[in-house]
Motif scaffolding. Sequence first.
Motif, mmCIF file in Angstrom:
data_model
loop_
_atom_site.group_PDB
_atom_site.id
_atom_site.type_symbol
_atom_site.label_atom_id
_atom_site.label_comp_id
_atom_site.label_asym_id
_atom_site.label_seq_id
_atom_site.Cartn_x
_atom_site.Cartn_y
_atom_site.Cartn_z
ATOM 1 N N MET A 1 0.823 -1.182 0.000
ATOM 2 C CA MET A 1 0.000 0.000 0.000
ATOM 3 C C MET A 1 0.872 1.252 0.000
ATOM 4 S SD MET A 1 -3.007 -1.142 -0.406
ATOM 5 C CE MET A 1 -3.838 0.417 -0.332
ATOM 6 N N TRP A 2 2.064 1.143 0.569
ATOM 7 C CA TRP A 2 2.955 2.288 0.573
ATOM 8 C C TRP A 2 3.300 2.685 -0.856
ATOM 9 C CZ3 TRP A 2 7.884 3.765 -0.839
ATOM 10 C CH2 TRP A 2 8.369 4.929 -0.239
ATOM 11 N N TYR A 3 3.657 1.694 -1.672
ATOM 12 C CA TYR A 3 3.996 1.992 -3.068
ATOM 13 C C TYR A 3 2.788 2.506 -3.836
ATOM 14 C CZ TYR A 3 8.620 -0.010 -2.505
ATOM 15 O OH TYR A 3 9.908 -0.243 -2.103
ATOM 16 N N ALA A 4 1.625 1.973 -3.577
ATOM 17 C CA ALA A 4 0.412 2.464 -4.228
ATOM 18 C C ALA A 4 0.174 3.925 -3.844
ATOM 19 C CB ALA A 4 -0.789 1.610 -3.838
ATOM 20 N N GLY A 5 0.397 4.250 -2.597
ATOM 21 C CA GLY A 5 0.239 5.621 -2.133
ATOM 22 C C GLY A 5 1.249 6.575 -2.732
ATOM 23 N N ASP A 7 2.161 6.309 -5.858
ATOM 24 C CA ASP A 7 1.892 6.206 -7.301
ATOM 25 C C ASP A 7 2.890 5.311 -8.033
ATOM 26 O OD1 ASP A 7 -0.445 7.787 -7.270
ATOM 27 O OD2 ASP A 7 0.756 9.614 -7.377
ATOM 28 N N ASP A 8 3.386 4.303 -7.340
ATOM 29 C CA ASP A 8 4.254 3.308 -7.985
ATOM 30 C C ASP A 8 3.457 2.012 -8.132
ATOM 31 O OD1 ASP A 8 6.233 1.640 -8.945
ATOM 32 O OD2 ASP A 8 7.725 2.250 -7.448
ATOM 33 N N TRP A 9 2.504 2.035 -9.071
ATOM 34 C CA TRP A 9 1.593 0.919 -9.287
ATOM 35 C C TRP A 9 2.355 -0.360 -9.592
ATOM 36 C CZ3 TRP A 9 0.261 -2.871 -12.625
ATOM 37 C CH2 TRP A 9 -1.001 -3.459 -12.471
ATOM 38 N N ASN A 10 3.350 -0.277 -10.452
ATOM 39 C CA ASN A 10 4.079 -1.481 -10.859
ATOM 40 C C ASN A 10 4.744 -2.179 -9.681
ATOM 41 O OD1 ASN A 10 3.469 -1.428 -13.631
ATOM 42 N ND2 ASN A 10 5.046 0.117 -13.978
ATOM 43 N N ARG A 11 5.389 -1.435 -8.831
ATOM 44 C CA ARG A 11 6.066 -2.035 -7.664
ATOM 45 C C ARG A 11 5.035 -2.618 -6.696
ATOM 46 N NH1 ARG A 11 9.662 -5.126 -5.697
ATOM 47 N NH2 ARG A 11 10.614 -4.462 -3.762
ATOM 48 N N ALA A 12 3.945 -1.895 -6.466
ATOM 49 C CA ALA A 12 2.892 -2.396 -5.575
ATOM 50 C C ALA A 12 2.324 -3.698 -6.117
ATOM 51 C CB ALA A 12 1.794 -1.345 -5.424
ATOM 52 N N HIS A 13 2.058 -3.742 -7.414
ATOM 53 C CA HIS A 13 1.491 -4.938 -8.035
ATOM 54 C C HIS A 13 2.487 -6.093 -7.986
ATOM 55 C CE1 HIS A 13 0.064 -7.480 -11.426
ATOM 56 N NE2 HIS A 13 -1.107 -7.218 -10.855
ATOM 57 N N GLU A 14 3.724 -5.807 -8.249
ATOM 58 C CA GLU A 14 4.771 -6.829 -8.217
ATOM 59 C C GLU A 14 4.852 -7.506 -6.845
ATOM 60 O OE1 GLU A 14 9.447 -6.232 -8.032
ATOM 61 O OE2 GLU A 14 8.644 -5.755 -10.014
ATOM 62 N N LEU A 15 4.702 -6.727 -5.791
ATOM 63 C CA LEU A 15 4.810 -7.265 -4.433
ATOM 64 C C LEU A 15 3.601 -8.097 -4.015
ATOM 65 C CD1 LEU A 15 6.346 -4.176 -2.636
ATOM 66 C CD2 LEU A 15 7.462 -6.373 -3.066
ATOM 67 N N VAL A 16 2.429 -7.795 -4.539
ATOM 68 C CA VAL A 16 1.208 -8.426 -4.045
ATOM 69 C C VAL A 16 0.675 -9.535 -4.955
ATOM 70 C CG1 VAL A 16 -0.527 -6.870 -5.073
ATOM 71 C CG2 VAL A 16 -0.916 -7.853 -2.824
ATOM 72 N N HIS A 28 -4.764 -6.407 -4.317
ATOM 73 C CA HIS A 28 -4.636 -6.655 -5.755
ATOM 74 C C HIS A 28 -5.858 -6.089 -6.488
ATOM 75 C CE1 HIS A 28 -2.847 -9.846 -8.696
ATOM 76 N NE2 HIS A 28 -3.113 -8.724 -9.320
ATOM 77 N N ALA A 29 -7.045 -6.315 -5.926
ATOM 78 C CA ALA A 29 -8.279 -5.777 -6.510
ATOM 79 C C ALA A 29 -8.225 -4.255 -6.554
ATOM 80 C CB ALA A 29 -9.480 -6.247 -5.693
ATOM 81 N N TYR A 30 -7.838 -3.661 -5.447
ATOM 82 C CA TYR A 30 -7.730 -2.205 -5.375
ATOM 83 C C TYR A 30 -6.787 -1.682 -6.461
ATOM 84 C CZ TYR A 30 -5.607 2.157 -3.990
ATOM 85 O OH TYR A 30 -5.092 3.430 -4.016
ATOM 86 N N LEU A 31 -5.652 -2.324 -6.620
ATOM 87 C CA LEU A 31 -4.681 -1.873 -7.617
ATOM 88 C C LEU A 31 -5.280 -1.909 -9.024
ATOM 89 C CD1 LEU A 31 -1.451 -3.551 -6.251
ATOM 90 C CD2 LEU A 31 -1.985 -1.096 -6.283
#
Length: 69
Positions: A1-5, A7-16, A28-31
């Motif tokens: 969620m930190w990366y999503a906050g 605006d690093d969508w790719n890193r957030a998605h990669e982690l989850v 994952h749904a939120y992303l």
Amino acid sequence: MWYAGKDDWNRAHELVQDLPDQVAAHIHAYLHRTEGDIWNADYWYQRAGRQRPNNSTEAEWTEIVASLL
């Protein structure tokens, strides 16, 4: 969620994306919802045992983060 906050969508998605639990599925749904991929988001909401919320993505981010703290 930190990366999503941040605006690093790719890193957030990669982690989850490969985590197996319902919390990860919700994130994952939120992303996917934030990127506008509603069909994919709805799939992940279902995996999380949830329905897509009617609130903004910003409000959902806050709710997810608060639930994790």
